[in-house]
Design a protein around this motif. Structure first.
Motif, short mmCIF file in Angstrom:
data_model
loop_
_atom_site.label_atom_id
_atom_site.label_comp_id
_atom_site.label_asym_id
_atom_site.label_seq_id
_atom_site.Cartn_x
_atom_site.Cartn_y
_atom_site.Cartn_z
N LEU A 285 9.87 -21.99 0.19
CA LEU A 285 9.57 -22.86 -0.96
C LEU A 285 10.83 -23.57 -1.43
CD1 LEU A 285 7.11 -20.56 -2.96
CD2 LEU A 285 6.58 -22.79 -1.95
N ASN A 286 11.96 -22.87 -1.39
CA ASN A 286 13.23 -23.50 -1.77
C ASN A 286 13.54 -24.69 -0.87
OD1 ASN A 286 13.42 -21.44 -3.64
ND2 ASN A 286 14.93 -20.26 -2.47
N LYS A 287 13.30 -24.51 0.42
CA LYS A 287 13.55 -25.59 1.38
C LYS A 287 12.62 -26.77 1.11
CE LYS A 287 13.60 -26.62 6.33
NZ LYS A 287 13.28 -26.11 7.69
N LEU A 288 11.34 -26.47 0.87
CA LEU A 288 10.38 -27.53 0.57
C LEU A 288 10.77 -28.28 -0.70
CD1 LEU A 288 6.97 -25.77 1.37
CD2 LEU A 288 7.88 -27.79 2.51
N ALA A 289 11.26 -27.54 -1.70
CA ALA A 289 11.65 -28.16 -2.97
C ALA A 289 12.82 -29.11 -2.76
CB ALA A 289 12.01 -27.08 -3.97
N LYS A 290 13.74 -28.75 -1.89
CA LYS A 290 14.90 -29.60 -1.64
C LYS A 290 14.54 -30.85 -0.84
CE LYS A 290 18.16 -25.73 -1.75
NZ LYS A 290 19.03 -24.84 -0.93
N GLU A 291 13.54 -30.74 0.01
CA GLU A 291 13.17 -31.86 0.89
C GLU A 291 12.17 -32.81 0.23
OE1 GLU A 291 11.62 -29.88 4.29
OE2 GLU A 291 13.59 -29.44 5.15
N ASN A 292 11.49 -32.36 -0.81
CA ASN A 292 10.41 -33.15 -1.41
C ASN A 292 10.64 -33.33 -2.90
OD1 ASN A 292 8.40 -33.35 0.99
ND2 ASN A 292 8.91 -31.18 0.95
N PHE A 293 9.59 -33.46 -3.67
CA PHE A 293 9.71 -33.61 -5.12
C PHE A 293 9.40 -32.27 -5.77
CE2 PHE A 293 8.89 -37.82 -3.50
CZ PHE A 293 9.82 -38.59 -4.19
N TYR A 294 10.35 -31.77 -6.52
CA TYR A 294 10.22 -30.46 -7.15
C TYR A 294 10.26 -30.62 -8.67
CZ TYR A 294 11.49 -25.69 -8.60
OH TYR A 294 11.53 -24.47 -9.22
N PHE A 295 9.21 -30.14 -9.32
CA PHE A 295 9.12 -30.21 -10.78
C PHE A 295 9.45 -28.81 -11.31
CE2 PHE A 295 6.59 -33.50 -8.97
CZ PHE A 295 6.72 -34.59 -9.81
N ASP A 296 10.65 -28.67 -11.86
CA ASP A 296 11.12 -27.34 -12.26
C ASP A 296 10.91 -27.04 -13.74
OD1 ASP A 296 13.01 -29.02 -13.37
OD2 ASP A 296 14.74 -27.87 -12.68
N ASN A 297 10.24 -27.96 -14.45
CA ASN A 297 9.97 -27.75 -15.87
C ASN A 297 8.47 -27.96 -16.13
OD1 ASN A 297 10.86 -27.06 -18.44
ND2 ASN A 297 11.31 -29.17 -19.03
N TYR A 298 7.69 -27.32 -15.28
CA TYR A 298 6.24 -27.51 -15.21
C TYR A 298 5.56 -26.23 -15.71
CZ TYR A 298 1.77 -28.67 -12.81
OH TYR A 298 0.46 -28.96 -12.48
N PHE A 299 4.74 -26.34 -16.75
CA PHE A 299 4.17 -25.17 -17.42
C PHE A 299 2.69 -24.99 -17.06
CE2 PHE A 299 7.91 -26.12 -19.80
CZ PHE A 299 8.34 -24.91 -20.33
N TYR A 300 2.29 -23.73 -16.96
CA TYR A 300 0.86 -23.44 -16.78
C TYR A 300 0.17 -23.51 -18.13
CZ TYR A 300 1.61 -18.63 -18.49
OH TYR A 300 1.92 -17.52 -19.26
N GLN A 301 -1.13 -23.78 -18.11
CA GLN A 301 -1.88 -23.95 -19.37
C GLN A 301 -3.21 -23.19 -19.36
OE1 GLN A 301 -1.66 -28.33 -18.87
NE2 GLN A 301 -0.78 -28.41 -20.92
N VAL A 302 -3.29 -22.14 -18.58
CA VAL A 302 -4.54 -21.40 -18.49
C VAL A 302 -4.78 -20.61 -19.76
CG1 VAL A 302 -4.26 -21.25 -15.99
CG2 VAL A 302 -3.55 -19.32 -17.43
N LYS A 303 -6.06 -20.29 -19.98
CA LYS A 303 -6.43 -19.47 -21.12
C LYS A 303 -7.25 -18.29 -20.59
CE LYS A 303 -6.67 -18.81 -25.67
NZ LYS A 303 -5.54 -18.48 -26.51
N GLY A 304 -8.48 -18.13 -21.08
CA GLY A 304 -9.30 -16.98 -20.68
C GLY A 304 -9.81 -17.04 -19.26
#
Length: 627
Positions: A285-304
């Protein structure tokens, strides 16, 4: 002509009237109970042995439910109790038959919302004969017996108990039965939350399930108006009309490309670029993040709805409801979705999940989302297991088999929902050799090992895509669905991250990684603008040149003022963090407290999005809206 009467009277004279009444009541009770047991096991919702400990809560709850029905009939019908009970038997038999046929088709029982949405019954209606089994005749075997009893005891049974006595009997049964149900519920797997209608049936029985379904339907649908007021319509129209117009960066660069979405169970941001004892936890995943677009300030929003909420966010760009799960409460609503938009453009839309199709009510909800093909565990060769108690198909096998099942002769939109890294992250054996000391044998240690295994599977998935010549023609989206550790198990996580255990740091950690591979576009960029799962659909739509006016999120390649509304109504922006549990605002960089009055208006405006989304889902707002 007088012989039958004489015989009947003779039998009645031999059996005293109170015994006649007991025989008749037991006959109906026994018939209903046996049908209920037949239902629970012929549908394979419960497993043998019938009297095993795993079925105890279901048996107790079911017996209590039948007693409640009998006592209520006895209270209200008086002298005609036996006749009314036979009618109840007939009605329940019809219900059991309908549930069995529906389960055989959709793998879950009928609910009131589904019953009222006739489109979900059309396909079953044409297959009734093929769905019916010869064994189902068992459900009707008590009818001849009850008719025979009526013939033998053809004189009407008059119960002499007055209303006061009947009320006392009903009260006694109520006092005994309701606590029995509560005890059964508390000893079942449901006490920590309901994830699956079939789990409710398995633990509490089909009668409890229908009573609970009716209760929530009345509470959530009948007692609350489902018609939007003029003011509510204006709120909705104003929001979409006044949505901020963003830029057009990357607009249409992936038009006509395939779309592969990989939703990874419990993949959380802190695992990315993490090294423990000299080894990367997620090297692929680290390699993919470096080669592509990586959003490192992306939050989940799930509830129940947990995992299902993440699917809902991705496919609709609406926030999950604040109470319960959309997949369970509003499965028949009309939604504007990404699969529907792509289907109109000639794409084949599919979802792959190697688990029971009834889990989270997916077999019903996916139809509302416009997903054409649902490939569940029934369609996979369960040849290897990893994670989630040792019963989940390994992600490695899941990825490999999923790619084999995708029709690549025309554009496709496929969503792969993984399982291996499901809490509590055990049963990996030798599939990972990550040294997790000093967190060995802790939940965090198990999690790091699980994610390390899943990361290796993702690496093989990417290799497989390249071998099949799909990688360079497919938008690949990889993200985590929700948190890895609940707050009650976060002590080791704070140590790992070397931060103080407080609400500010907890909320900052509620990120999941998002990686987007865009064919033909040079990546290698990390985007740190605050964003969240509701933003994914408009981002994909922009890349694929799809006009999607009803998204509540924003295209992440073009948004400038980043923010994320979490489902507890906390707010994270590029500048500050608002903790809804304490109504406090902190500087996002150092956690220093800020004056809430300076941010109050902006926070309320962002919080309104969640409330508006809740309203639109509850009122089925898109039913009358054309795209």
């Amino acid at each position: 002509m007088e012989v039958p009467s004489v015989k009947s009277n003779t039998i009645q004279n031999l059996i005293k009237k109170p015994f006649m009444e007991v025989i008749l009541m037991l006959a109906v009770f026994g018939g209903i109970f046996l049908k209920l047991i037949y239902f629970q096991f012929i549908t394979h919702i419960n497993g043998r042995p019938v009297l095993g400990s795993s079925n105890l809560s279901m048996l107790v709850s079911s017996i209590a439910a039948i007693f409640l029905i009998f006592s209520l009939v006895f209270l209200l019908s008086g002298k005609r109790t036996f006749g009314v009970l036979i009618i109840v038997d007939v009605v329940l038999t019809i219900l059991f038959v309908a549930d069995i046929l529906y389960i055989r088709y959709y793998t879950t029982a009928i609910t009131v919302p589904v019953l009222l949405a006739l489109k979900f019954l059309d396909s079953v209606e044409g297959s009734v004969v093929s769905l019916f089994s010869k064994k189902d005749i068992f459900l009707f075997l008590d009818f001849p017996f009850l008719i025979a009893l009526l013939f033998v005891f053809k004189q009407r049974i008059h119960l002499k108990a007055n209303f006061a006595k009947r009320l006392i009997i009903f009260a006694v049964v109520l006092v005994l039965s309701v606590p029995a149900m509560f005890i059964s519920f508390n000893k079942s797997d449901l006490k920590n939350g309901v994830f699956d209608n079939n789990q409710v049936i398995k633990n509490m029985g089909i009668l409890y399930f229908h009573a609970n379904d009716i209760f929530h339907f009345v509470k959530d649908d009948l007692l609350q108006s489902k018609t939007m007021t003029a003011e509510e319509k204006k709120q909705m129209e104003d929001f979409y009309k006044n949505k901020q117009v963003l830029g057009d960066k990357f607009k249409g660069v992936a038009k006509g490309k395939n779309l592969l979405i990989v939703q990874v169970e419990s993949l959380q941001g802190f695992a990315m670029n993490k090294t423990i004892n000299g080894k990367e936890v997620t090297p692929n995943l680290n390699k993919l993040a470096k080669e592509n677009f990586y959003f490192d300030n992306y939050f989940y929003q799930v509830k129940g709805g947990n995992t299902s909420d993440a699917e809902f966010l991705t496919n609709t760009s609406l926030y999950p409801i604040n109470e319960g799960a959309v997949f369970l409460r509003y499965p028949t609503n009309v939604y504007n979705t990404l699969p529907k938009a792509l289907k109109e453009r000639g794409y084949t839309t599919s979802s792959f999940h190697a688990y029971n199709p009834s889990f989270w009510n997916r077999s019903i909800m996916y139809q509302s989302l416009g997903i054409q093909n649902f490939i569940s565990y029934e369609d996979f060769n369960l040849d290897e297991f990893a994670g989630w108690g040792g019963y989940a198909l390994s992600d490695e096998s899941f990825f490999r088999q999923s790619l084999e099942k995708i029709d690549t002769t025309k554009p496709f939109c496929s969503m792969l929902i993984t399982l291996s890294s499901h809490h509590p992250y055990d049963y990996f054996g030798e599939k990972t050799n990550l040294d997790v000391k000093p967190y060995e044998k802790t939940v965090l240690g198990n999690y790091l090992g699980a994610i390390n295994y899943v990361d290796s599977c993702i690496g093989k998935l990417i290799e497989d895509l390249k071998k099949r010549n799909l990688y360079d023609n497919t938008v690949v989206v990889i993200y985590g669905d929700h948190y890895a550790l609940p707050k009650t198990q976060a002590s080791d996580l704070y140590k790992l991250e070397n931060v103080e255990p407080n609400n500010f740091n907890w909320l900052r950690l509620q990120k999941v990684p998002l990686i987007i591979h865009i064919p033909g576009v040079e990546g290698g960029q990390t985007i740190s603008t605050a964003s969240a799962q509701v933003d994914l659909l408009p981002t994909i739509a922009n890349l694929m040149d799809i006009d999607f006016p009803y998204a509540m999120g924003q295209d992440m390649f073009n948004k400038k003022d980043g923010f994320a509304l979490l489902r507890d109504y906390s707010v994270v922006t590029d500048k500050y963090l608002y903790d809804a549990s304490e109504s406090k605002v902190y500087n996002i960089k150092d956690g220093s407290p800020l004056n809430i009055d300076e941010y109050k208006n902006e926070i309320e405006k962002i919080m309104h999005l969640g409330k508006l989304s809740d309203l639109m889902i509850r009122k089925n707002a898109f039913k009358a809206v054309k795209k």
